[in-house]
Design a protein around this motif. Sequence first.
Motif, PDB file in Angstrom:
ATOM      1  N   GLU A  78       1.937   6.896  -6.738  1.00  0.00           N
ATOM      2  CA  GLU A  78       0.837   8.097  -6.978  1.00  0.00           C
ATOM      3  C   GLU A  78       1.491   9.596  -6.706  1.00  0.00           C
ATOM      4  N   THR A 127       0.812  -1.192  -0.125  1.00  0.00           N
ATOM      5  CA  THR A 127       0.060  -0.058   0.096  1.00  0.00           C
ATOM      6  C   THR A 127       0.898   1.220  -0.036  1.00  0.00           C
ATOM      7  N   ARG A 128       1.823   1.142   0.804  1.00  0.00           N
ATOM      8  CA  ARG A 128       2.804   2.277   0.680  1.00  0.00           C
ATOM      9  C   ARG A 128       3.325   2.623  -0.390  1.00  0.00           C
ATOM     10  N   GLN A 147       1.330   4.565  -2.793  1.00  0.00           N
ATOM     11  CA  GLN A 147       1.163   5.694  -2.535  1.00  0.00           C
ATOM     12  C   GLN A 147       2.216   6.612  -2.935  1.00  0.00           C
TER      13      GLN A 147
END
Length: 324
Positions: A143, A136-137, A140
Amino acid sequence: MTELSQAHQWVGIDVSKRTLDVYVRPLGLSVQVANSDSGLRELLQALTAFRCETSLIVLEATGGYQALAARTLMAEGWPAVVVNPRQVRDFARATGRMAKTDKIDAEVLAHFADAIRPEVRAMASEASQHLQDLVTRRQQLVEMMSAEKARQRSARARTGQSIEQHIDWLKQQIQDLDTQIEQLIAQSDQWQRTREILTSVPGIGAVTTGLLLASLPELGQISAKRLASLCGLAPFNRDSGQMRGKRMISGGRATVRTGLYMAALVATRHNPVIRDYYQRLLQRGKLKKVALVACMHKLVIILNAMVEHDTLWQAPACSLPAAT
């Protein structure tokens, strides 16, 4: 709290950063505790006072704030399940519950538990949760880097230099996370084998493999139909009365669907099975976007079968009938 008994009890827990609002249906009891270790001890004591074998506890996924409560309840043997917030919102609207407070949300969750009775699944292990956090990190940071690159194109000289430095830092952070993900996967024989299977498929690389291991642990363990639904790739009819609409995909795990989109895009160029399937769909007049979604669906079916049967990629063996 006095001892209470009820044949069927359904518990809804509305989660926030600081508190847990609890409602027990049909007893109509409510309690609020802190979202902390001490608060959860208090909650367990309260639940014990009116526990029954057929009860179900439903929590809404709330940015990770539900994790401590869910883990604690499951570790203590309570049938707890974390559900998609969108499902609960749709259910609330369908039952006419438009008002929104923490207590009302807990009551809606308890009603949802009673009416829908979602399946209780085992909580992910600590290693699985760690892997999911790393993946998930990484998403992020990717992005952030994309946003910075977009700003860089129109930035002035001084600002552009600052953006470039930030991009370099983000690249290094992403590389560090890639290393951590690789090291974590290497600690599990099962993950290593699944990675070997997945990366043998043209179009599936290390990034997609990490995403699937972290966010789609059901891969190879459930039917292709259920897995497609989890990925948001199962088409649903839009038919009612005289109206006939196109079948569309919806719901599912958005991060998994995004990862499969990129994998399928690569596969349409480098994977002979997916490439041929994609070209056949285009020749039949399918729009490129529709054809690509069909390739995503086909790809996840292939991956599911390979993991289930512990089989490496072999193009002829993995060829499947065209989806309808």
